[in-house]
Design an enzyme around this catalytic site. Structure first.
Site, PDB file in Angstrom:
ATOM      1  N   THR A 133       7.594  -5.468 -21.467  1.00 24.23           N
ATOM      2  CA  THR A 133       8.153  -4.443 -20.577  1.00 24.23           C
ATOM      3  C   THR A 133       8.202  -3.071 -21.257  1.00 24.23           C
ATOM      4  O   THR A 133       8.254  -2.984 -22.488  1.00 24.23           O
ATOM      5  CB  THR A 133       9.594  -4.857 -20.181  1.00 24.23           C
ATOM      6  N   ASP A 134       8.229  -2.018 -20.463  1.00 24.30           N
ATOM      7  CA  ASP A 134       8.403  -0.670 -21.025  1.00 24.30           C
ATOM      8  C   ASP A 134       9.839  -0.442 -21.511  1.00 24.30           C
ATOM      9  O   ASP A 134      10.106   0.529 -22.211  1.00 24.30           O
ATOM     10  CB  ASP A 134       8.001   0.412 -20.011  1.00 24.30           C
ATOM     11  N   GLU A 135      10.753  -1.364 -21.140  1.00 25.73           N
ATOM     12  CA  GLU A 135      12.159  -1.166 -21.533  1.00 25.73           C
ATOM     13  C   GLU A 135      12.346  -1.275 -23.039  1.00 25.73           C
ATOM     14  O   GLU A 135      13.373  -0.841 -23.564  1.00 25.73           O
ATOM     15  CB  GLU A 135      13.063  -2.155 -20.787  1.00 25.73           C
ATOM     16  N   TYR A 159      18.605  -7.644 -22.793  1.00 26.93           N
ATOM     17  CA  TYR A 159      17.269  -8.025 -22.275  1.00 26.93           C
ATOM     18  C   TYR A 159      16.159  -7.316 -23.038  1.00 26.93           C
ATOM     19  O   TYR A 159      15.250  -7.946 -23.572  1.00 26.93           O
ATOM     20  CB  TYR A 159      17.174  -7.693 -20.771  1.00 26.93           C
ATOM     21  N   LYS A 163      13.242  -8.783 -25.604  1.00 25.39           N
ATOM     22  CA  LYS A 163      11.788  -8.607 -25.363  1.00 25.39           C
ATOM     23  C   LYS A 163      11.148  -7.881 -26.546  1.00 25.39           C
ATOM     24  O   LYS A 163      10.044  -8.213 -26.965  1.00 25.39           O
ATOM     25  CB  LYS A 163      11.538  -7.827 -24.063  1.00 25.39           C
TER      26      LYS A 163
HETATM   27  P1  NAD Z   1      11.170 -13.738 -13.267  1.00 23.08           P
HETATM   28  O1  NAD Z   1      12.583 -13.789 -13.747  1.00 23.08           O
HETATM   29  O2  NAD Z   1      10.891 -13.538 -11.827  1.00 23.08           O
HETATM   30  O3  NAD Z   1      10.427 -15.097 -13.680  1.00 23.08           O
HETATM   31  C1  NAD Z   1      10.575 -15.700 -14.926  1.00 23.08           C
HETATM   32  C2  NAD Z   1       9.976 -17.100 -14.858  1.00 23.08           C
HETATM   33  O4  NAD Z   1      10.098 -17.698 -16.170  1.00 23.08           O
HETATM   34  C3  NAD Z   1      10.700 -18.039 -13.876  1.00 23.08           C
HETATM   35  O5  NAD Z   1       9.755 -18.772 -13.125  1.00 23.08           O
HETATM   36  C4  NAD Z   1      11.505 -18.967 -14.788  1.00 23.08           C
HETATM   37  O6  NAD Z   1      11.711 -20.257 -14.241  1.00 23.08           O
HETATM   38  C5  NAD Z   1      10.612 -19.009 -16.032  1.00 23.08           C
HETATM   39  N1  NAD Z   1      11.362 -19.348 -17.238  1.00 23.08           N
HETATM   40  C6  NAD Z   1      12.539 -18.792 -17.686  1.00 23.08           C
HETATM   41  N2  NAD Z   1      12.918 -19.383 -18.840  1.00 23.08           N
HETATM   42  C7  NAD Z   1      11.964 -20.302 -19.147  1.00 23.08           C
HETATM   43  C8  NAD Z   1      11.779 -21.208 -20.224  1.00 23.08           C
HETATM   44  N3  NAD Z   1      12.686 -21.309 -21.223  1.00 23.08           N
HETATM   45  N4  NAD Z   1      10.668 -21.993 -20.242  1.00 23.08           N
HETATM   46  C9  NAD Z   1       9.748 -21.902 -19.239  1.00 23.08           C
HETATM   47  N5  NAD Z   1       9.883 -21.076 -18.184  1.00 23.08           N
HETATM   48  C10 NAD Z   1      10.977 -20.278 -18.139  1.00 23.08           C
HETATM   49  O7  NAD Z   1      10.465 -12.640 -14.159  1.00 23.08           O
HETATM   50  P2  NAD Z   1       9.308 -11.600 -13.751  1.00 23.08           P
HETATM   51  O8  NAD Z   1       9.928 -10.416 -13.132  1.00 23.08           O
HETATM   52  O9  NAD Z   1       8.238 -12.333 -13.038  1.00 23.08           O
HETATM   53  O10 NAD Z   1       8.810 -11.167 -15.202  1.00 23.08           O
HETATM   54  C11 NAD Z   1       7.798 -11.916 -15.872  1.00 23.08           C
HETATM   55  C12 NAD Z   1       7.549 -11.308 -17.236  1.00 23.08           C
HETATM   56  O11 NAD Z   1       7.132  -9.959 -17.103  1.00 23.08           O
HETATM   57  C13 NAD Z   1       8.780 -11.292 -18.137  1.00 23.08           C
HETATM   58  O12 NAD Z   1       8.374 -11.614 -19.441  1.00 23.08           O
HETATM   59  C14 NAD Z   1       9.271  -9.854 -18.054  1.00 23.08           C
HETATM   60  O13 NAD Z   1       9.924  -9.482 -19.238  1.00 23.08           O
HETATM   61  C15 NAD Z   1       7.981  -9.113 -17.856  1.00 23.08           C
HETATM   62  N6  NAD Z   1       8.086  -7.835 -17.118  1.00 23.08           N
HETATM   63  C16 NAD Z   1       8.731  -7.795 -15.914  1.00 23.08           C
HETATM   64  C17 NAD Z   1       8.784  -6.580 -15.215  1.00 23.08           C
HETATM   65  C18 NAD Z   1       9.442  -6.499 -13.848  1.00 23.08           C
HETATM   66  O14 NAD Z   1       9.565  -5.385 -13.311  1.00 23.08           O
HETATM   67  N7  NAD Z   1       9.850  -7.594 -13.229  1.00 23.08           N
HETATM   68  C19 NAD Z   1       8.198  -5.438 -15.742  1.00 23.08           C
HETATM   69  C20 NAD Z   1       7.537  -5.523 -16.976  1.00 23.08           C
HETATM   70  C21 NAD Z   1       7.488  -6.739 -17.637  1.00 23.08           C
END
Ligand code: NAD
Length: 356
Positions: A133-135, A159, A163
């Site tokens: 993430t950019d965070e 969080y 990350k």
């Molecule tokens: P989300 O919370 O919607 O989904 C996370 C998924 O990971 C879920 O399906 C959950 O069941 C699974 N999970 C959690 N803990 C687990 C574990 N211990 N073992 C296996 N599976 C596990 O998250 P998202 O928004 O889809 O984000 C996905 C990734 O992208 C993350 O790594 C997040 O940091 C990154 N990201 C998200 C955003 C955003 O805006 N949502 C932006 C940049 C990066």
């Protein structure tokens, strides 16, 4: 390619898997613990594909990871599994430390054990793509600076700190063990199948129910929004064509204040599902906007310089904020069955069936 997508039942992971199955010839294994954020119903459209399978596995479980690697024989890992909600990380950081740091460590080690035993050509072609993430970069001063791939890390919340830690582990596994890694850092995503605790779906669903639309502080925090399907396309470009050891920032050139985001959603809803059409005074969903106490440690502004991925891999977002937000609002209007089942908790009932 044979790709393991961790966190494939989540918001972004499910968009990646739908894209991989619909638009590429890759074989996909979804490896997910199915926490509250995992929803297999987001994958209903591709679940019957012979190129898709699901493993109900926690990334902290080394033994289970070894079994999946031996059975599926991946050529790449796309690692999205994480605890992802900042507010939850403030209320209880423990799961964030466990999954985002310890889980990434377990996954790196399982990958290294498997990768070490591959024949030389397969070893060279293998990729470990860490999605971040950019965070991790923290707060941006002023209104013009942008996060680049060399911006120093300065995370603010449990969080983003977890990350950031995982990003460091992934890069260390390349420097120390030669594991062929790629890292991407992306801005805020939005779009279909987004869990209703996040700002955009929360506002859409509260508005439809006539509930208050809560905004932290004065709503002036700036985020750089990217449509989730544009992110999914960028990730597949990076895992297929990215240069090993490189980081790519991904963003949509859509810097918006939170208040502007919420007001735009209200305007779209005013057009698509107008309130009280008989009244003389035309009412707007904007009347539901409510300012609430700011989140502790709240970063003011994030904005991504995505010129490297555009220049080197030819990726550009297809949606503007206006087109993407319209699609998103329309999706929530057309797919009430998906979000009703999330709100009632029924989406968790079918999760024990059909996994490996
Ligand atoms: P989300 O919370 O919607 O989904 C996370 C998924 O990971 C879920 O399906 C959950 O069941 C699974 N999970 C959690 N803990 C687990 C574990 N211990 N073992 C296996 N599976 C596990 O998250 P998202 O928004 O889809 O984000 C996905 C990734 O992208 C993350 O790594 C997040 O940091 C990154 N990201 C998200 C955003 C955003 O805006 N949502 C932006 C940049 C990066």
């Amino acid at each position: 390619m044979r790709v393991i997508v961790t966190g494939g039942a989540g918001f972004i992971g499910s968009a990646v898997i739908r894209h991989l199955i619909d638009d590429t010839a890759m074989e996909v294994a979804n490896l997910d613990k199915l926490t509250y954020a995992g929803n297999l119903e987001s994958l209903a459209s591709i679940a019957a594909s012979p190129r898709y399978c699901f493993y109900h596995v926690d990334i902290c479980d080394s033994q289970a990871l070894d079994t999946v690697f031996a059975e599926f024989q991946p050529t790449a890992i796309m690692h999205l599994a994480a605890e992802s909600h900042v507010d939850r990380s403030i209320d209880g950081p423990s799961d964030f430390i466990q999954t985002n740091i310890v889980g990434t460590y377990s996954l790196l080690e399982a990958t290294r054990r498997y990768w070490n035993d591959l024949p030389p050509e397969a070893k060279k072609a293998f990729r470990f793509h860490h999605i971040s993430t950019d965070e991790v970069y923290g707060d941006l001063e002023g209104t013009t600076d942008l996060f680049t791939e060399t911006t120093p890390y300065s995370p603010s919340s449990p969080y983003s700190a977890s990350k950031a830690s995982s990003d460091h582990l992934v890069r260390a596994w390349q420097r120390t063990y030669g594991l062929p890694v790629l890292v991407t850092n992306c801005s805020n995503n939005y779009g279909p199948y987004h869990f209703p605790e996040k700002l955009i779906p929360h506002v859409i669903l509260n508005a439809l129910e006539g509930k208050p639309l809560p905004l932290y502080g004065d709503g002036s925090q700036i985020r750089d929004w990217l449509y989730v399907e544009d992110h999914a396309r960028a990730l597949v470009e990076v895992v297929s064509k990215g240069v090993v050891g490189e980081t790519y920032n991904i963003g949509g050139h859509n810097e918006k204040r939170n208040l502007e985001v919420v007001e735009t959603i209200c305007e779209l809803l005013d057009e698509l599902v107008p309130l009280d059409t008989n009244s003389e005074r035309s009412r707007s969903y904007k009347e539901l906007i409510t300012f609430v106490k700011d989140r502790p440690g709240h970063d003011r502004r994030y904005a991504i310089d995505a010129s490297k991925i555009e220049r080197e891999l030819g990726w550009v977002p297809q949606e503007t904020f206006e087109t993407g937000l319209r699609k998103t609002v329309q999706w929530y209007l057309d797919n009430d069955q998906w979000w009703q089942r999330v709100l009632t908790g029924d989406y968790r009932l079918g999760r024990l069936g059909g996994d490996n």
